[in-house]
Design a protein around this motif. Structure first.
Motif, mmCIF file in Angstrom:
data_model
loop_
_atom_site.group_PDB
_atom_site.id
_atom_site.type_symbol
_atom_site.label_atom_id
_atom_site.label_comp_id
_atom_site.label_asym_id
_atom_site.label_seq_id
_atom_site.Cartn_x
_atom_site.Cartn_y
_atom_site.Cartn_z
ATOM 1 N N GLN A 277 21.538 35.126 40.315
ATOM 2 C CA GLN A 277 21.643 33.380 39.756
ATOM 3 C C GLN A 277 23.160 33.138 38.472
ATOM 4 N N ALA A 278 23.052 34.630 38.178
ATOM 5 C CA ALA A 278 23.825 34.660 36.852
ATOM 6 C C ALA A 278 25.195 34.670 36.697
ATOM 7 N N ALA A 279 26.218 34.418 38.394
ATOM 8 C CA ALA A 279 27.378 34.179 39.238
ATOM 9 C C ALA A 279 27.169 33.304 38.725
ATOM 10 N N PHE A 280 26.619 32.138 38.896
ATOM 11 C CA PHE A 280 26.779 30.858 38.504
ATOM 12 C C PHE A 280 26.524 30.248 37.396
ATOM 13 N N PHE A 281 25.665 31.257 36.268
ATOM 14 C CA PHE A 281 25.703 30.124 35.127
ATOM 15 C C PHE A 281 27.051 31.494 34.463
ATOM 16 N N GLY A 282 27.435 32.205 34.866
ATOM 17 C CA GLY A 282 29.204 32.632 33.893
ATOM 18 C C GLY A 282 29.995 31.958 34.810
ATOM 19 N N LEU A 283 30.609 31.212 36.474
ATOM 20 C CA LEU A 283 30.936 31.028 36.495
ATOM 21 C C LEU A 283 31.160 29.222 35.621
ATOM 22 N N MET B 227 19.857 38.351 51.917
ATOM 23 C CA MET B 227 20.495 36.959 50.816
ATOM 24 C C MET B 227 20.376 37.642 49.382
ATOM 25 N N GLY B 228 18.847 39.045 48.678
ATOM 26 C CA GLY B 228 19.405 39.126 47.909
ATOM 27 C C GLY B 228 20.232 40.599 47.371
ATOM 28 N N VAL B 229 19.733 40.908 48.337
ATOM 29 C CA VAL B 229 21.342 42.052 48.420
ATOM 30 C C VAL B 229 22.682 41.538 48.561
ATOM 31 N N ILE B 230 23.211 40.389 48.934
ATOM 32 C CA ILE B 230 24.079 39.655 48.757
ATOM 33 C C ILE B 230 24.593 38.767 47.013
ATOM 34 N N THR B 231 23.900 37.962 47.194
ATOM 35 C CA THR B 231 23.562 38.469 45.981
ATOM 36 C C THR B 231 23.915 38.344 44.453
ATOM 37 N N LEU B 232 23.323 39.994 45.046
ATOM 38 C CA LEU B 232 24.025 40.630 43.659
ATOM 39 C C LEU B 232 24.938 40.472 43.574
ATOM 40 N N THR B 233 25.418 41.346 45.156
ATOM 41 C CA THR B 233 26.837 41.875 44.847
ATOM 42 C C THR B 233 28.094 41.194 43.909
ATOM 43 N N VAL B 234 27.511 40.020 44.877
ATOM 44 C CA VAL B 234 28.783 39.321 44.096
ATOM 45 C C VAL B 234 28.780 38.805 42.909
ATOM 46 N N THR B 235 27.917 39.546 42.332
ATOM 47 C CA THR B 235 27.588 39.060 40.720
ATOM 48 C C THR B 235 28.294 40.089 40.636
ATOM 49 N N LEU B 236 27.802 41.477 41.010
ATOM 50 C CA LEU B 236 28.833 42.950 40.805
ATOM 51 C C LEU B 236 29.546 42.943 40.627
ATOM 52 N N ILE B 237 30.455 41.919 41.527
ATOM 53 C CA ILE B 237 31.799 42.077 42.004
ATOM 54 C C ILE B 237 32.559 40.961 40.677
ATOM 55 N N LEU B 238 31.762 39.624 40.595
ATOM 56 C CA LEU B 238 32.402 38.872 39.561
ATOM 57 C C LEU B 238 32.637 39.441 38.488
ATOM 58 N N PHE B 239 31.712 40.219 37.835
ATOM 59 C CA PHE B 239 31.779 41.014 36.728
ATOM 60 C C PHE B 239 32.961 41.991 36.799
ATOM 61 N N ASN B 240 33.172 42.977 37.839
ATOM 62 C CA ASN B 240 33.912 43.722 38.115
ATOM 63 C C ASN B 240 35.269 43.019 37.586
ATOM 64 N N LEU B 241 35.546 41.821 38.419
ATOM 65 C CA LEU B 241 37.383 41.304 38.505
ATOM 66 C C LEU B 241 36.725 40.506 37.220
ATOM 67 N N LEU C 97 24.927 42.401 35.605
ATOM 68 C CA LEU C 97 23.641 43.212 35.984
ATOM 69 C C LEU C 97 21.776 42.803 35.252
ATOM 70 N N ALA C 98 21.512 43.180 33.750
ATOM 71 C CA ALA C 98 20.992 42.600 33.014
ATOM 72 C C ALA C 98 20.497 41.126 32.905
ATOM 73 N N ALA D 6 27.640 50.298 38.917
ATOM 74 C CA ALA D 6 28.601 50.478 40.296
ATOM 75 C C ALA D 6 28.779 51.405 41.637
ATOM 76 N N PHE D 7 27.527 52.007 41.955
ATOM 77 C CA PHE D 7 27.390 52.234 43.103
ATOM 78 C C PHE D 7 26.801 51.382 43.729
ATOM 79 N N VAL D 8 25.982 50.371 43.751
ATOM 80 C CA VAL D 8 25.024 50.206 44.007
ATOM 81 C C VAL D 8 25.272 49.043 44.584
ATOM 82 N N ALA D 9 26.644 48.014 44.563
ATOM 83 C CA ALA D 9 26.812 47.138 45.233
ATOM 84 C C ALA D 9 27.428 47.778 46.125
ATOM 85 N N LYS D 10 28.551 48.294 45.899
ATOM 86 C CA LYS D 10 29.322 48.968 47.282
ATOM 87 C C LYS D 10 28.290 49.835 47.897
#
Lengths: 362, 288
Positions: free
Chosen positions: A64-70, A117-131, A254-255, B217-221
């Motif tokens: 949910q933080a992805a939309f918050f951040g966006l 669903m949980g895993v994908i949304t989590l990943t999207v957040t992490l990727i946005l963070f990195n980006l 993530l936090a 850093a690794f968990v998403a991948k």
């Protein structure tokens, strides 16, 4: 009282308390405390957005933080380019909603299960963070807004009255705006949940197959609630950017995502007030932890999450509600001389478990 | 020609590191259907185990291949007994509880080791290919990934242990009736998965800075790889690692490392839209 009446009674009480706080707090608090309360309200809006899609839509969104951040970044970038804040305010709601719709389309129309669903949304957040985190150089700018990378965007112009660019909101105004948004979001979701659409959303959470057989396309309803949740989270993000005139990639982190989940779990899944209570309690606790060195905030949050999942899976508010309910019945049904044995009669009031998770057992 | 060779090595390396990073998760998810969100933190513990072992004067290779897996395996057993065992069959609750555990572990390690970056220098130096130089440790990672895949296949198909584990996962009641204790099998499987995560953390310690929050850093991948792979543990792991690792590395060459990660994610989401059950949900059905 049947459950329906009780739910409206609780909604009315919540709203009354909310309105009392809205008009009462500025009178009794100095500006500094009011600013503190404003951030609690901002985070509560975020908490409610997840409470709706997870507790009522059955959509477990770890990101949910992805939309918050966006929402936060959209507002910051748009307002720096446009000056007037009215359109950026709206954009901060629309852009996350569109992103949620796109993501939701892939997830729901791909018929991915809860866990994926949980895993994908989590990943999207992490990727946005990195980006966003990697946009530090001066070449990363949108229009006249530098993205700032891990430094974030400082000095964001805050909200002004529509059309009057020089009439910037004071902290007290921002409190009113934020708190009103919270009440409106709460009221709106309450009405939505009671409406026919809301009932289909809840039904799709309880049993998707059955809803399909009744002729409703569950995917559409899920997509709708997910998009709405994204829009509300975006609104919270916009208000967050206004609160500190600052935003940084950590709000994608993530936090942040973990905290939202913890508010909902602690407050009570399947309620809208619970996550507000959980949010205020946890935020207060984290700021208290921040003032001392013995415990790390992550340690305490992690422990709270594990303990609640294992021992209080329904959360504070429903558990308290049950206790009050039980006490009320005991007081009404059992006069002073009645033997204690009469008590178990109150046991069947146990409402259906809020956590749909248990039903996914194979 | 030299460039082509170096690119090939780098792509192989990207694939191999995905295999290593995801193996522990794949075993735990594939066998037990438990989504272990503390996976990244298990890796972090493995990395810290290596650092602690080096401080005690233990040889680097022993620290990586022996100390890290054993230490994290023990942590895995303890956590399985205390928390995860109470939540079998409740996938979402397990996810939440393991996420709580991951925060808890980050908190504990931050309290103990501080929020500073520790480092291990990469052993073996480098060798040159024409005008380019390749780190020798890269080849170690590739070799370990191959060995790991072979070992998983061997254990699952050729040993009594693998047979018992697979049987228990498919029909716990039947296994129980045959005199096998499912709870012990779960425990051992989780420990093996945790140990593999620890090994991954130990192996990557010389390549990345070791901080309490490094797991994120690794968990998403790792998750995307395991989910993209689908139900078959080994075929899914190799297939998804091959696909995503190659896309990630090639996009990194063309642009920047961050855009490489974005390409990986986009590829994964597009693939899941087309193959919701993952690669092995449609192809290689019934393989391991």
């Amino acid at each position: 009282m049947n459950r329906f009446a009780k739910s409206w009674a609780s909604a009315a009480v919540s709203l009354a308390v909310g309105i009392a706080l809205l008009f009462g707090l500025p009178g009794v608090m100095d500006d500094y405390t009011l600013i503190e309360v404003t951030i609690y309200a901002v985070m509560s809006i975020l908490g409610v957005s997840l409470a709706f899609i997870w507790g009522f839509g059955g959509i477990l969104c770890f990101g949910q933080a992805a939309f918050f951040g966006l929402g936060s970044y959209t507002y910051a970038i748009a307002v720096m380019n446009m000056g007037d804040s009215t359109v950026p305010f709206l954009l901060a709601i629309v852009v996350p909603a569109l992103f949620a719709a796109l993501l939701g389309y892939v997830i729901f129309y791909g018929r991915l299960s809860d866990v994926y669903m949980g895993v994908i949304t989590l990943t999207v957040t992490l990727i946005l963070f990195n980006l966003v985190n990697s946009t530090a150089g001066p070449e990363w700018r949108i229009g006249s807004a530098p993205l700032g990378g891990f430094n974030g965007i400082p000095a964001i112009p805050t909200l002004n009255w529509p059309g009057q660019q020089d009439e910037v909101l004071t902290p007290k105004d921002l409190f009113y705006v934020t708190f009103t948004c919270l009440l409106l979001v709460y009221l709106g979701l309450r009405v939505l949940i009671a409406s026919k659409i809301g009932r289909v959303i809840v039904a799709a959470k309880e049993n998707e197959q059955r809803v399909l057989l009744l002729g409703y396309d569950a995917r559409v309803y899920k997509l709708f609630s997910f998009t709405l949740g994204g829009a509300i989270a975006g609104l919270a993000g916009c208000l967050f950017a206004n609160w500190g005139a600052f935003t940084s990639p950590t709000i994608f982190g993530l936090a942040q995502s973990a905290q939202i989940i913890i508010w909902v779990i602690v407050g009570g899944l399947g309620t809208l007030v619970g996550p507000i209570v959980g949010c205020v309690a946890i935020q207060w606790l984290t700021s208290q932890i921040g003032t001392q060195q013995a415990f790390n905030a992550n340690l305490v949050l992690g422990a709270i999450l594990v303990v609640f999942v294992l021992l209080v899976p329904r959360g504070i508010v429903p558990t308290l509600g049950d206790l009050i309910d039980m006490a009320w019945r005991r007081w009404r049904k059992a006069p002073a001389h009645a033997p204690k044995v009469a008590m178990p009669a109150a046991a069947p009031t146990e409402p259906p478990r809020a956590l749909a998770a248990t039903e996914t057992a194979p | 020609m030299d460039l082509a060779f170096v690119v090939l090595i780098q792509v192989l390396y990207a694939v191999a590191s995905l295999v290593i990073v995801s193996a522990g998760l794949a075993v735990i998810f594939g066998m037990m259907k438990v989504i272990n969100l503390a996976h990244g933190e298990f890796m972090m513990l493995g990395a810290y185990a290596v650092i602690a072992a080096l401080k005690l004067g233990i040889n680097l290779w022993i620290a990586i291949f022996v100390v890290a897996p054993i230490a994290v395996g023990v942590v895995g057993v303890v956590l399985e007994r205390l928390v995860i065992r109470r939540l079998y069959g409740r996938m979402v609750d397990t996810m939440l509880a393991t996420w709580g555990l991951s925060l808890l572990l980050v908190g504990i390690v931050t309290s103990v080791a501080g929020n500073t970056t520790a480092g291990v220098s990469a052993p073996l130096g480098s060798f040159s290919v024409g005008a380019y130089s390749v780190s020798g440790y890269t080849l170690v990672i590739i070799a370990v990934a191959v060995a790991l895949a072979l070992a998983i296949r061997f254990v699952l198909t050729r040993t009594q242990l693998g047979l018992i584990a697979r049987g228990t996962m498919q029909k716990p009641d039947m296994a129980n009736a045959l005199g096998i204790s499912p709870s012990r099998v779960y425990s051992v499987t989780f420990a093996v998965g945790a140990a593999l995560s620890g090994l991954a953390g130990g192996l990557l310690a010389p390549l990345t800075g070791v901080v309490p929050t490094m797991g994120a850093a690794f968990v998403a991948k790792a998750f995307i790889t395991v989910i993209g792979g689908g139900p078959a543990i080994l075929a899914g792991l190799l297939g998804a690692s091959g696909l995503f690792g190659a896309i990630n590395q090639l996009a990194t060459f063309a642009t920047t490392p961050v855009l490489g990660e974005v390409a990986l994610l986009v590829a994964a989401i597009v693939m899941l839209r087309l193959l919701p059950q993952g690669i092995t949900g449609r192809f290689f059905k019934g393989s391991l």
